[in-house]
Design a protein around this motif. Structure first.
Motif, PDB file in Angstrom:
ATOM      1  N   SER A   1       0.850  -1.188   0.000  1.00 17.38           N
ATOM      2  CA  SER A   1       0.000   0.000   0.000  1.00 17.38           C
ATOM      3  C   SER A   1       0.880   1.230   0.000  1.00 17.38           C
ATOM      4  O   SER A   1       1.729   1.404   0.882  1.00 17.38           O
ATOM      5  CB  SER A   1      -0.904   0.016   1.242  1.00 17.38           C
ATOM      6  OG  SER A   1      -1.557   1.260   1.362  1.00 17.38           O
ATOM      7  N   ILE A   2       0.691   2.094  -1.008  1.00 20.85           N
ATOM      8  CA  ILE A   2       1.394   3.380  -1.064  1.00 20.85           C
ATOM      9  C   ILE A   2       0.353   4.476  -1.253  1.00 20.85           C
ATOM     10  O   ILE A   2      -0.426   4.440  -2.207  1.00 20.85           O
ATOM     11  CB  ILE A   2       2.427   3.442  -2.197  1.00 20.85           C
ATOM     12  CG1 ILE A   2       3.454   2.308  -2.074  1.00 20.85           C
ATOM     13  CG2 ILE A   2       3.139   4.803  -2.189  1.00 20.85           C
ATOM     14  CD1 ILE A   2       4.466   2.269  -3.210  1.00 20.85           C
ATOM     15  N   THR A   3       0.355   5.441  -0.349  1.00 17.65           N
ATOM     16  CA  THR A   3      -0.564   6.574  -0.422  1.00 17.65           C
ATOM     17  C   THR A   3       0.246   7.846  -0.600  1.00 17.65           C
ATOM     18  O   THR A   3       1.120   8.150   0.218  1.00 17.65           O
ATOM     19  CB  THR A   3      -1.407   6.691   0.861  1.00 17.65           C
ATOM     20  OG1 THR A   3      -2.084   5.457   1.089  1.00 17.65           O
ATOM     21  CG2 THR A   3      -2.423   7.822   0.731  1.00 17.65           C
ATOM     22  N   ALA A   4      -0.025   8.589  -1.665  1.00 15.40           N
ATOM     23  CA  ALA A   4       0.660   9.851  -1.930  1.00 15.40           C
ATOM     24  C   ALA A   4      -0.262  10.999  -1.536  1.00 15.40           C
ATOM     25  O   ALA A   4      -1.393  11.092  -2.023  1.00 15.40           O
ATOM     26  CB  ALA A   4       1.042   9.954  -3.405  1.00 15.40           C
ATOM     27  N   LEU A   5       0.216  11.856  -0.662  1.00 21.13           N
ATOM     28  CA  LEU A   5      -0.562  13.002  -0.198  1.00 21.13           C
ATOM     29  C   LEU A   5      -0.032  14.259  -0.875  1.00 21.13           C
ATOM     30  O   LEU A   5       1.117  14.656  -0.659  1.00 21.13           O
ATOM     31  CB  LEU A   5      -0.465  13.131   1.322  1.00 21.13           C
ATOM     32  CG  LEU A   5      -0.941  11.910   2.111  1.00 21.13           C
ATOM     33  CD1 LEU A   5      -0.771  12.143   3.612  1.00 21.13           C
ATOM     34  CD2 LEU A   5      -2.391  11.566   1.791  1.00 21.13           C
ATOM     35  N   ARG A   6      -0.874  14.887  -1.697  1.00 22.04           N
ATOM     36  CA  ARG A   6      -0.488  16.097  -2.422  1.00 22.04           C
ATOM     37  C   ARG A   6      -0.706  17.307  -1.507  1.00 22.04           C
ATOM     38  O   ARG A   6      -1.715  18.007  -1.589  1.00 22.04           O
ATOM     39  CB  ARG A   6      -1.293  16.226  -3.714  1.00 22.04           C
ATOM     40  CG  ARG A   6      -0.962  15.164  -4.755  1.00 22.04           C
ATOM     41  CD  ARG A   6      -1.797  15.352  -6.015  1.00 22.04           C
ATOM     42  NE  ARG A   6      -1.358  14.489  -7.098  1.00 22.04           N
ATOM     43  CZ  ARG A   6      -1.900  14.480  -8.321  1.00 22.04           C
ATOM     44  NH1 ARG A   6      -2.914  15.303  -8.600  1.00 22.04           N
ATOM     45  NH2 ARG A   6      -1.436  13.663  -9.262  1.00 22.04           N
ATOM     46  N   PHE A   7       0.278  17.554  -0.639  1.00 22.38           N
ATOM     47  CA  PHE A   7       0.144  18.606   0.357  1.00 22.38           C
ATOM     48  C   PHE A   7       0.162  19.986  -0.286  1.00 22.38           C
ATOM     49  O   PHE A   7       0.978  20.274  -1.163  1.00 22.38           O
ATOM     50  CB  PHE A   7       1.283  18.532   1.373  1.00 22.38           C
ATOM     51  CG  PHE A   7       1.214  17.358   2.300  1.00 22.38           C
ATOM     52  CD1 PHE A   7       0.250  17.307   3.295  1.00 22.38           C
ATOM     53  CD2 PHE A   7       2.113  16.303   2.184  1.00 22.38           C
ATOM     54  CE1 PHE A   7       0.181  16.230   4.164  1.00 22.38           C
ATOM     55  CE2 PHE A   7       2.059  15.223   3.047  1.00 22.38           C
ATOM     56  CZ  PHE A   7       1.084  15.187   4.038  1.00 22.38           C
ATOM     57  N   SER A   8      -0.708  20.862   0.215  1.00 25.31           N
ATOM     58  CA  SER A   8      -0.635  22.270  -0.129  1.00 25.31           C
ATOM     59  C   SER A   8       0.474  22.920   0.697  1.00 25.31           C
ATOM     60  O   SER A   8       1.206  22.248   1.431  1.00 25.31           O
ATOM     61  CB  SER A   8      -1.986  22.944   0.128  1.00 25.31           C
ATOM     62  OG  SER A   8      -1.981  24.270  -0.343  1.00 25.31           O
ATOM     63  N   ASP A   9       0.617  24.229   0.576  1.00 18.65           N
ATOM     64  CA  ASP A   9       1.655  24.998   1.242  1.00 18.65           C
ATOM     65  C   ASP A   9       1.496  24.878   2.763  1.00 18.65           C
ATOM     66  O   ASP A   9       0.503  25.331   3.331  1.00 18.65           O
ATOM     67  CB  ASP A   9       1.535  26.461   0.800  1.00 18.65           C
ATOM     68  CG  ASP A   9       2.716  27.308   1.173  1.00 18.65           C
ATOM     69  OD1 ASP A   9       3.779  26.747   1.490  1.00 18.65           O
ATOM     70  OD2 ASP A   9       2.580  28.547   1.147  1.00 18.65           O
ATOM     71  N   VAL A  10       2.482  24.278   3.424  1.00 18.02           N
ATOM     72  CA  VAL A  10       2.359  23.946   4.842  1.00 18.02           C
ATOM     73  C   VAL A  10       2.629  25.178   5.705  1.00 18.02           C
ATOM     74  O   VAL A  10       3.633  25.877   5.524  1.00 18.02           O
ATOM     75  CB  VAL A  10       3.318  22.810   5.232  1.00 18.02           C
ATOM     76  CG1 VAL A  10       3.257  22.534   6.731  1.00 18.02           C
ATOM     77  CG2 VAL A  10       2.999  21.541   4.433  1.00 18.02           C
TER      78      VAL A  10
END
Length: 281
Positions: A162-171
């Motif tokens: 299982s690989i989950t990619a989180l497309r984070f906005s500007d932290v």
């Protein structure tokens, strides 16, 4: 779980490490630097170091249940294009390959909002943008796209992975919010990411939820705050900066234009923090 966090000394990483520990997990921070005693120093571009660290580190652990991969050159323009490409892609390959070799089946990685087409010098195909939009415009965002493609193939090779990619906005951290009211004076100042951001604490929430919800295969999610960085209404902003772009659904007055509906629906992600609470807007 026993969890490795790469880049746990970074802006998002510090909050992720703290959050996971507060939830009762055992966390090992792998990074190139950090406060002595809180980090295991590893060069993630060295495959041998990565595999060795994932498999076990003396008194720290003898194997892990999951990996959260956050370490990277964190934005475009901080290093040369070649250096950014080499560091980020090789590091991610080494981490994912080490997970496979060590039998770790649960991985969450930091992708980026930049794959959506930032800085939107070419307008997005529609607003709000969602996971179906992929248009990398810099070396940094190209690498993030390639990392997602790498993950897609690796889970095909290993159907239990299982690989989950989180497309984070500007932290953002709470101390960053004092600067937000000034954005209203010029809508173009923050148009580069559709006026988006994410509180680091909500970024950590997304990581936790992705770990809990992990199932075999690959998924990607946009992770942003529930609102924009602006006090001005969305309809006004879009009309001024992106006239003619298709609007899909309702914009809401200040709702995020980086759609988090998939994360809400599949992960149970719900942002709890807003800059408006911090500055009284």
């Amino acid at each position: 779980m026993r969890i490795i966090v790469t880049g746990g000394s970074g802006k998002l990483g510090r909050t992720v490490v703290r959050t996971l520990r507060e939830e009762g997990h055992e966390v090992v921070n792998l990074d190139r630097s950090g406060e002595r005693g809180s980090v295991v120093l590893v060069d993630l571009t060295d495959a041998g170091q990565v595999l060795d660290a994932v498999a076990g580190i003396d008194e720290h652990h003898a194997g892990v249940d999951a990996i959260v991969h956050l370490a990277a050159v964190p934005a475009p323009g901080l290093m040369s294009d070649v250096a950014t490409f080499h560091n980020n892609l090789l590091s991610t390959f080494n981490v994912l390959q080490a997970a496979r070799r060590a039998g770790v089946k649960r991985v969450v990685t930091a992708s980026s909002e930049t794959v959506l087409g930032l800085p939107f010098d070419t307008p997005p195909p529609y607003i709000p943008v969602d996971e179906d939009v992929t248009s990398p415009e810099t070396t940094y965002s190209l690498v993030k796209h390639l990392e997602e493609q790498l993950a897609i193939q690796l889970v095909r090779w290993d159907p239990e992975l299982s690989i989950t990619a989180l497309r984070f906005s500007d932290v953002m951290d709470p101390e960053d919010y004092a600067a937000f009211p000034a954005f209203d004076a010029d809508a173009s100042l923050r148009k580069w990411n559709l006026w988006g951001y994410v509180d680091a604490r909500d970024g950590a929430q997304a990581v936790s939820r992705a770990l809990a919800a992990a199932r075999p295969g690959f998924e990607r999610y946009v992770i942003a705050a529930a609102d924009t960085v602006m006090s001005r209404p969305n309809a006004e902003l879009v009309s001024e900066v992106f006239p003619g772009v298709e609007v899909r659904g309702k914009l809401g007055e200040h709702d995020t234009l980086l759609s988090i509906e998939k994360a809400r629906r599949e992960l149970g992600y719900e942002p709890r923090h807003s800059w408006r609470d911090a500055v009284g807007r």
